[in-house]
Scaffold this motif. Structure first.
Motif, PDB file in Angstrom:
ATOM      1  N   SER A 267       0.809  -1.220   0.000  1.00 19.00           N
ATOM      2  CA  SER A 267       0.000   0.000   0.000  1.00 19.00           C
ATOM      3  C   SER A 267       0.844   1.271   0.000  1.00 19.00           C
ATOM      4  CB  SER A 267      -0.934   0.012   1.219  1.00 19.00           C
ATOM      5  OG  SER A 267      -0.181  -0.009   2.430  1.00 19.00           O
ATOM      6  N   ALA A 268       2.119   1.153   0.338  1.00 15.84           N
ATOM      7  CA  ALA A 268       3.006   2.318   0.352  1.00 15.84           C
ATOM      8  C   ALA A 268       3.652   2.570  -1.001  1.00 15.84           C
ATOM      9  CB  ALA A 268       4.102   2.121   1.403  1.00 15.84           C
ATOM     10  N   MET A 269       3.302   1.728  -1.998  1.00 17.67           N
ATOM     11  CA  MET A 269       3.938   1.859  -3.323  1.00 17.67           C
ATOM     12  C   MET A 269       2.953   2.235  -4.419  1.00 17.67           C
ATOM     13  SD  MET A 269       6.664  -1.295  -3.341  1.00 17.67           S
ATOM     14  CE  MET A 269       5.511  -2.534  -2.763  1.00 17.67           C
ATOM     15  N   GLY A 270       1.731   2.622  -4.056  1.00 21.04           N
ATOM     16  CA  GLY A 270       0.762   3.025  -5.066  1.00 21.04           C
ATOM     17  C   GLY A 270      -0.384   2.036  -5.168  1.00 21.04           C
ATOM     18  N   SER A 271      -1.372   2.356  -6.004  1.00 19.10           N
ATOM     19  CA  SER A 271      -2.572   1.549  -6.138  1.00 19.10           C
ATOM     20  C   SER A 271      -2.382   0.429  -7.144  1.00 19.10           C
ATOM     21  CB  SER A 271      -3.747   2.429  -6.591  1.00 19.10           C
ATOM     22  OG  SER A 271      -3.506   2.936  -7.893  1.00 19.10           O
ATOM     23  N   ILE A 272      -3.308  -0.526  -7.109  1.00 19.88           N
ATOM     24  CA  ILE A 272      -3.269  -1.630  -8.059  1.00 19.88           C
ATOM     25  C   ILE A 272      -3.454  -1.107  -9.481  1.00 19.88           C
ATOM     26  CG2 ILE A 272      -4.433  -3.747  -8.807  1.00 19.88           C
ATOM     27  CD1 ILE A 272      -5.186  -4.269  -5.934  1.00 19.88           C
ATOM     28  N   GLN A 273      -4.353  -0.120  -9.646  1.00 18.16           N
ATOM     29  CA  GLN A 273      -4.659   0.390 -10.975  1.00 18.16           C
ATOM     30  C   GLN A 273      -3.470   1.113 -11.601  1.00 18.16           C
ATOM     31  OE1 GLN A 273      -6.530   0.912  -8.239  1.00 18.16           O
ATOM     32  NE2 GLN A 273      -8.277  -0.442  -8.697  1.00 18.16           N
ATOM     33  N   LYS A 274      -2.722   1.855 -10.805  1.00 15.58           N
ATOM     34  CA  LYS A 274      -1.626   2.659 -11.348  1.00 15.58           C
ATOM     35  C   LYS A 274      -0.272   1.976 -11.258  1.00 15.58           C
ATOM     36  CE  LYS A 274      -3.882   7.105 -10.511  1.00 15.58           C
ATOM     37  NZ  LYS A 274      -3.776   8.443  -9.886  1.00 15.58           N
ATOM     38  N   GLY A 275      -0.235   0.809 -10.647  1.00 19.09           N
ATOM     39  CA  GLY A 275       1.030   0.094 -10.566  1.00 19.09           C
ATOM     40  C   GLY A 275       1.876   0.550  -9.395  1.00 19.09           C
ATOM     41  N   PHE A 276       2.978  -0.152  -9.190  1.00 22.52           N
ATOM     42  CA  PHE A 276       3.857   0.152  -8.060  1.00 22.52           C
ATOM     43  C   PHE A 276       4.820   1.284  -8.409  1.00 22.52           C
ATOM     44  CE2 PHE A 276       2.977  -4.447  -7.168  1.00 22.52           C
ATOM     45  CZ  PHE A 276       2.273  -4.234  -5.991  1.00 22.52           C
ATOM     46  N   HIS A 277       4.882   2.255  -7.510  1.00 22.67           N
ATOM     47  CA  HIS A 277       5.800   3.375  -7.698  1.00 22.67           C
ATOM     48  C   HIS A 277       7.097   3.078  -6.946  1.00 22.67           C
ATOM     49  CE1 HIS A 277       2.751   5.699  -9.710  1.00 22.67           C
ATOM     50  NE2 HIS A 277       1.922   5.581  -8.689  1.00 22.67           N
ATOM     51  N   VAL A 278       8.020   2.453  -7.628  1.00 21.95           N
ATOM     52  CA  VAL A 278       9.335   2.151  -7.077  1.00 21.95           C
ATOM     53  C   VAL A 278      10.365   2.556  -8.115  1.00 21.95           C
ATOM     54  CG1 VAL A 278       8.562   0.248  -5.605  1.00 21.95           C
ATOM     55  CG2 VAL A 278       9.222  -0.216  -7.976  1.00 21.95           C
ATOM     56  N   PRO A 279      11.610   2.748  -7.710  1.00 27.74           N
ATOM     57  CA  PRO A 279      12.651   3.095  -8.692  1.00 27.74           C
ATOM     58  C   PRO A 279      12.752   2.051  -9.791  1.00 27.74           C
ATOM     59  CG  PRO A 279      13.443   3.441  -6.458  1.00 27.74           C
ATOM     60  CD  PRO A 279      12.130   2.723  -6.329  1.00 27.74           C
ATOM     61  N   ARG A 280      12.955   2.515 -10.991  1.00 23.66           N
ATOM     62  CA  ARG A 280      13.065   1.594 -12.120  1.00 23.66           C
ATOM     63  C   ARG A 280      14.443   0.925 -12.122  1.00 23.66           C
ATOM     64  NH1 ARG A 280      13.457   6.061 -17.016  1.00 23.66           N
ATOM     65  NH2 ARG A 280      15.749   6.300 -16.991  1.00 23.66           N
ATOM     66  N   ILE A 281      14.493  -0.216 -12.722  1.00 24.20           N
ATOM     67  CA  ILE A 281      15.752  -0.950 -12.875  1.00 24.20           C
ATOM     68  C   ILE A 281      16.119  -0.896 -14.351  1.00 24.20           C
ATOM     69  CG2 ILE A 281      16.890  -3.190 -12.622  1.00 24.20           C
ATOM     70  CD1 ILE A 281      14.860  -3.843 -10.424  1.00 24.20           C
ATOM     71  N   ASP A 282      17.226  -0.253 -14.676  1.00 24.92           N
ATOM     72  CA  ASP A 282      17.639  -0.078 -16.065  1.00 24.92           C
ATOM     73  C   ASP A 282      18.728  -1.078 -16.437  1.00 24.92           C
ATOM     74  OD1 ASP A 282      15.911   2.019 -16.607  1.00 24.92           O
ATOM     75  OD2 ASP A 282      17.333   3.550 -15.929  1.00 24.92           O
ATOM     76  N   LEU A 283      18.438  -1.879 -17.453  1.00 21.72           N
ATOM     77  CA  LEU A 283      19.424  -2.815 -17.985  1.00 21.72           C
ATOM     78  C   LEU A 283      20.117  -2.143 -19.167  1.00 21.72           C
ATOM     79  CD1 LEU A 283      17.255  -6.080 -18.029  1.00 21.72           C
ATOM     80  CD2 LEU A 283      18.572  -5.100 -16.134  1.00 21.72           C
ATOM     81  N   GLU A 284      21.400  -1.923 -19.037  1.00 22.17           N
ATOM     82  CA  GLU A 284      22.163  -1.248 -20.089  1.00 22.17           C
ATOM     83  C   GLU A 284      22.694  -2.301 -21.063  1.00 22.17           C
ATOM     84  OE1 GLU A 284      25.153   1.080 -18.142  1.00 22.17           O
ATOM     85  OE2 GLU A 284      23.742   1.730 -16.586  1.00 22.17           O
TER      86      GLU A 284
END
Length: 363
Positions: A267-284
């Motif tokens: 619940s601290a990472m956003g709603s089910i509808q909008k997805g989880f708001h966490v830092p993205r993981i970038d694969l270079e």
């Protein structure tokens, strides 16, 4: 390729032929056929012996189809059968020529006992590898040979299917009828570890999470449609978890849920509808293009208010240092160009307002 065709019929008819025109064994291959030699060149140690020549001679090709879900294997035979495929203009499917009896495919019969662990509406599995026997590589039309698009859905429901396209497009998904997904793809070279290597690999130069970079020195990453979650060698896994822990330090932790080690309060990472708001993981990637893993592909909801970082510690002795699993590929459009040995990737389609379940299957 493994496909359910009913239990194979191994026996002679009055015409001294095997499986004479019976469904599922239309034209059995002999052990001298080049496709038989191709199929028998890949040996799974858990499979039973194929040495049945003394009983049946060389009029059939003994193979051992493998179920990747149950990890089980059975003795069967290689055959040729006719299969119909839907044709598409990139927007909708339509029926092929009704007079056409179908396209010839080399496939393995699959004893019904081997398919029990698959969903009830699934009749078998197809290979999507470098092998000549893989489904895309058996297509004979020059316009579609050695190229395919794969889009895995986030649900296994029949009402929200994903898509597999043979050929080089175009690819249009709703609600954007004028957006050809080819225009949003980034590309990086695919590599083969050897001429006998069946897997698809791309090289990564690094992984970045909110300013923290994990140097990989061109490590190869294998893409797997069987492994559920991306599996990393222990040293890479620990570095990833450390960086992600640091990047999410303000999100409350909850007890870990196996097989994961880092779980956060959903619940601290956003709603089910909008997805989880966490830092993205970038694969270079080797080409310099970035494959972004957003919260929808990095965090797995595990129940009881928890969502866990969906990566697995594979140990120190794993064959491949990085294996991307299906969870990280969900709702990512992937285009495999075997002819030019390159991979096209979109990152998450959800960020663009569509998904892998958004192809219009209406005829």
């Amino acid at each position: 390729m493994l496909l359910s065709l009913g239990d194979c019929i191994v026996g002679k008819t009055s015409a001294d032929q095997f499986c004479f025109l019976q469904e599922g064994c239309l034209s059995p291959l002999s052990c001298h056929d080049s496709f038989c030699k191709e199929a028998q060149s890949y040996i799974n140690p858990i499979c039973p012996s194929r040495n049945i020549t003394a009983k049946y001679g060389c009029k059939l090709c003994a193979v051992t189809p493998f179920n990747p879900v149950s990890k089980s294997c059975k003795l069967s035979q290689l055959t040729i059968d006719l299969k119909h495929m839907y044709v598409t203009d990139g927007r909708n499917p339509f029926y092929d020529d009704p007079i056409n009896y179908g396209e010839q495919f080399v496939l393995s019969c699959a004893p019904s006992s081997l398919l029990r662990s698959l969903p009830k509406y699934v009749n078998g599995v197809v290979a999507l590898s470098w092998s000549r026997l893989a489904f895309p590589r058996q297509i004979t039309f020059p316009s579609v040979a050695d190229k395919f698009g794969l889009c895995l859905p986030s649900s296994s429901s029949m009402t929200t299917p994903g898509a597999l396209f043979l050929g080089d497009g175009p690819f249009y998904f709703t609600p954007f009828p004028n957006l050809d997904l080819r225009t949003i793809l980034s590309y990086t070279p695919m590599v083969r570890k050897s001429s006998k290597s069946l897997g698809y690999y791309v090289k990564l130069n690094g992984i970045s999470i909110k300013g923290t970079r994990i140097n990989l020195k061109a490590k190869s990453m294998r893409l797997s449609s069987v492994v559920p979650y991306t599996t990393l060698r222990s040293d890479i896994y620990k570095a990833l978890v450390t960086a992600f822990t640091k990047a999410t330090k303000n999100i409350p932790r909850v007890n870990a849920v196996k097989p994961f080690s880092l779980c956060l309060k959903a619940s601290a990472m956003g709603s089910i509808q909008k997805g989880f708001h966490v830092p993205r993981i970038d694969l270079e990637t080797e080409s310099g293009k970035v494959w972004t893993i957003s919260g929808d592909n990095s965090m797995k909801r595990t129940g009881n208010g928890a969502a866990c970082l969906a990566f697995i510690d594979g140990g120190l002795e794993v064959k491949d240092a990085i294996v991307m699993g299906t969870f990280q590929m969900e709702n990512n459009f992937l285009f495999f160009d075997l002819e030019n040995q390159k991979l096209g990737f979109s990152s998450s389609l959800l960020a663009r307002g569509t998904s892998c379940s958004s192809f219009n299957y209406t005829f």
